[in-house]
Design a protein around this motif. Sequence first.
Motif, mmCIF file in Angstrom:
data_model
loop_
_atom_site.group_PDB
_atom_site.id
_atom_site.type_symbol
_atom_site.label_atom_id
_atom_site.label_comp_id
_atom_site.label_asym_id
_atom_site.label_seq_id
_atom_site.Cartn_x
_atom_site.Cartn_y
_atom_site.Cartn_z
ATOM 1 N N GLU A 86 -10.346 3.653 -5.244
ATOM 2 C CA GLU A 86 -11.329 3.570 -4.154
ATOM 3 C C GLU A 86 -12.488 2.656 -4.549
ATOM 4 O O GLU A 86 -12.981 1.868 -3.756
ATOM 5 N N ASP A 96 -2.935 -5.303 -3.282
ATOM 6 C CA ASP A 96 -2.327 -4.404 -4.265
ATOM 7 C C ASP A 96 -3.039 -3.057 -4.301
ATOM 8 O O ASP A 96 -2.411 -2.009 -4.455
ATOM 9 N N TYR A 129 -4.744 -1.628 -1.835
ATOM 10 C CA TYR A 129 -4.359 -0.897 -0.621
ATOM 11 C C TYR A 129 -2.982 -0.257 -0.804
ATOM 12 O O TYR A 129 -2.757 0.889 -0.437
ATOM 13 N N ALA A 130 -2.067 -1.026 -1.356
ATOM 14 C CA ALA A 130 -0.710 -0.511 -1.551
ATOM 15 C C ALA A 130 -0.729 0.698 -2.478
ATOM 16 O O ALA A 130 -0.035 1.691 -2.260
ATOM 17 N N LEU A 154 -3.323 2.747 -3.064
ATOM 18 C CA LEU A 154 -3.963 3.872 -2.372
ATOM 19 C C LEU A 154 -3.006 4.483 -1.354
ATOM 20 O O LEU A 154 -2.937 5.698 -1.193
ATOM 21 N N ALA A 155 -2.273 3.612 -0.675
ATOM 22 C CA ALA A 155 -1.298 4.102 0.309
ATOM 23 C C ALA A 155 -0.249 4.952 -0.393
ATOM 24 O O ALA A 155 0.111 6.035 0.071
ATOM 25 N N ALA A 158 -1.584 8.303 -1.114
ATOM 26 C CA ALA A 158 -1.647 9.129 0.099
ATOM 27 C C ALA A 158 -0.254 9.634 0.466
ATOM 28 O O ALA A 158 -0.072 10.793 0.826
ATOM 29 N N TYR A 159 0.730 8.752 0.352
ATOM 30 C CA TYR A 159 2.101 9.168 0.658
ATOM 31 C C TYR A 159 2.566 10.266 -0.296
ATOM 32 O O TYR A 159 3.266 11.190 0.097
ATOM 33 N N LYS A 168 0.776 12.518 -1.591
ATOM 34 C CA LYS A 168 0.194 13.784 -1.128
ATOM 35 C C LYS A 168 0.901 14.273 0.130
ATOM 36 O O LYS A 168 1.131 15.462 0.299
ATOM 37 N N ALA A 169 1.229 13.341 1.000
ATOM 38 C CA ALA A 169 1.877 13.719 2.258
ATOM 39 C C ALA A 169 3.244 14.343 1.995
ATOM 40 O O ALA A 169 3.633 15.305 2.634
ATOM 41 N N LEU A 170 3.949 13.779 1.032
ATOM 42 C CA LEU A 170 5.340 14.188 0.817
ATOM 43 C C LEU A 170 5.497 15.046 -0.421
ATOM 44 O O LEU A 170 6.602 15.355 -0.833
ATOM 45 N N GLN A 171 4.360 15.403 -1.012
ATOM 46 C CA GLN A 171 4.389 16.258 -2.200
ATOM 47 C C GLN A 171 5.261 15.654 -3.298
ATOM 48 O O GLN A 171 6.082 16.327 -3.893
ATOM 49 N N LEU A 172 5.052 14.369 -3.517
ATOM 50 C CA LEU A 172 5.803 13.699 -4.569
ATOM 51 C C LEU A 172 4.891 13.523 -5.775
ATOM 52 O O LEU A 172 3.682 13.586 -5.667
#
Lengths: 337, 403
Positions: free
Chosen positions: A76, A101, A103-104, A106-107, A110-111, A113-117
């Motif tokens: 961040e 890079d 942004y990628a 950070l994305a 976030a993913y 966290k979204a998918l619990q990976l």
Amino acid sequence: MIKAGQNDQAMQRIDAVLAQKPRDAQMRFFKGLILTEEGKSNDAIQVFLHLTEDYPELPEPYNNLAVLYASQGEYEKARAALEMAIRTHPSYATAHENLGDVYAKLASQAYDKALQLDSNNTAAQSKLALIKELISVNGKPGSSSTTAPAPVAQSNAKQPLVAMARSTPPVAAPVPVPAPVPVKAPPAPPPPAPAPVVAQAAPAPVAAPTPAPVPVPAPAPAAASADQQAVAAAVNAWAAAWASKDVDAYLAAYAPDFTANGQTHDQWVAERRARIEGKSAISVKIEGLETTVNGDHATARFHQDYKAGPLVANSRKTLTLDKVDGKWLIRQERSGA
Amino acid sequence: MKSAVSGAIRRALWAAAFLLAQPGVVDAAGHRGSAISVVEPDAQLSSIFAAIDRDQVDEALQLTDQLIAQQPNFRLAYLIRGDLLLAHTAALTNIGSVSGGPPERLQELREEAILRLKAYRDRPAANMVPRYLLELPPDQKTAVVIDTRRSRLYVYQNVNGRPHFLADYYITQGKFGADKAKEGDQRTPVGVYHVTSVLPKSELPDFYGAGALPINYPNEWDRLNGRTGHGIWLHGTPSDTYARAPKASDGCVVLSNHDLRALFHSIQIGVTPVIISDDIEWLKFDDWNAERASLQHAMEAWRTDWESRDVGLYLSHYSKRFSSDTEALKQWSDRKRQVNAAKEWIKIDVRNVSMLRYPGNDDMVVVTFEQSYRSNNMSNTVKKTQYWAHEGKSWKILYEGVV
């Protein structure tokens, strides 16, 4: 790359200069680079952070600050720094690519966290490009050539920086740069040691006419125009290869020992290959191409519209080319104001 | 750069989703004047998608970050954050443009997104009433109606017998959807139920989150129809997630913990109806009123015919398919004739009437009331349940029993 002993010597010289001129942006920038190379990230962050406070119009310190933050996983903060770099210089290609890079990354977090990976272990560390020279202030295209004799290069790089720091609003490139006024207290480095730092710091003139001014020559019309056409053709071929993602043809447009951003040639090739092949589609448009030829050396200036998916970067670009075995090859590439 | 980014988003699948966040939302939200609901994630989601539609990627990202700050385990919000960040470097192809994620989890989050946005957009207007809530007795403060197709739970408040929308929440249902038939089929039952008890968080594993509200599945109608299974609860979510996928439970109805806690305040044990439907039907107030008056009229006729001691008239209200817990129509009729012979007068009072239409295909209304029966030789007061159904043009009683 830089041996520890050389670093120590370079640092001593830098500190000597800073003792007299504590605000000197160029020296502080070098210091930040050396600290970075030595792995002293927190110290390097302090140096670049203070540079951004004292010279908020310079994009390079923001960029390098971002590289350091990213290496510590502070994405961040890296993002904020890169956005500042771009705010000061909207067409700054390295910052754009680094921000992409970040942004990628950070994305990806976030993913996760979204998918619990937990892909942090497997995901490739994104490598951001450190900028090793303060060029945004320097409207001059460095002329040709490889290793620069240290003193000249330094005073050369330094001069415009100081000029820049005074003129607060970042001035666009084609500001007539005064001839290198000899700046006092140049570190006067002993020949062997400074080479690496200096060479990276300012790929500046050697044998070529020292000021290497922008609108130079009064070329012999006929010959020059033939050469100019050849240079223009080389530039267009380069852009076409880039846009068609023909990486081999793209790389072949460069001198065999081309380097940038303080990378080795191989590192540079690998990065370019990864970045070009990683794009789904690339569009490169060249407008307002102006070429200047001086013997076996040429300069091409133009406005470049670059698009790769949603990434859009419009910038002014200057290519320096050398004629080698009858072919014009890119020796140096500069973008930004 | 900004407009190029959002242009890419606009053209990508988001198109499907942001259509759901169109201005209708504002009108629907306006209906919620008396609602007690707090800051709502689905309203925020809707704002995020609307911002994307307006090409305001940075605003959308900011709203998403607010949502995450509010609900730190909201996985869908993280997915959208990922997309909005990625939009700066690559064209988005779908909600969840992550490469290499487990496809089924991605799909679940996409479905959750669509369901939440749709439910928010299609929030019932103020003049619409769920067809099931025909009459609410004065002592019953609220009614709960669950729509499994919309993955939504609606709370209605009883205002002088008329249901008023109070709040609605996203829910998770059984892995295999609705219409539970037997033990272990991992489906959520469809029917009219009530909460039987409250199980506090302290007595439950983390899996159930903020607590649980068991319901009375299988009810008497389920048993008559041979439906089996048990342990159907409304409960919360584990602490590591804000919400579960739309279809993920073993048949329970799962709410976010925050929503479940709000629901605790609305529920009266043994009183509040919990109606689970696979597709709520909404009636305009006038149509709802007409339907309710027609059944009220039929009930009043049943009551006065019983008081008249004309057994034929009284029995004319019962369907040929009628059964009680122990008797079919034949035995029921014989017994009524026998009892009636000894009556000189009968007085029936009916109070606290609840009329709840049964979801599904049965075209049936569950009526409960307090019945005070007085006669020359016997008096009692009982709580009674009747199932009324439309046969031809008239209402008939399918089932009658004492609670």
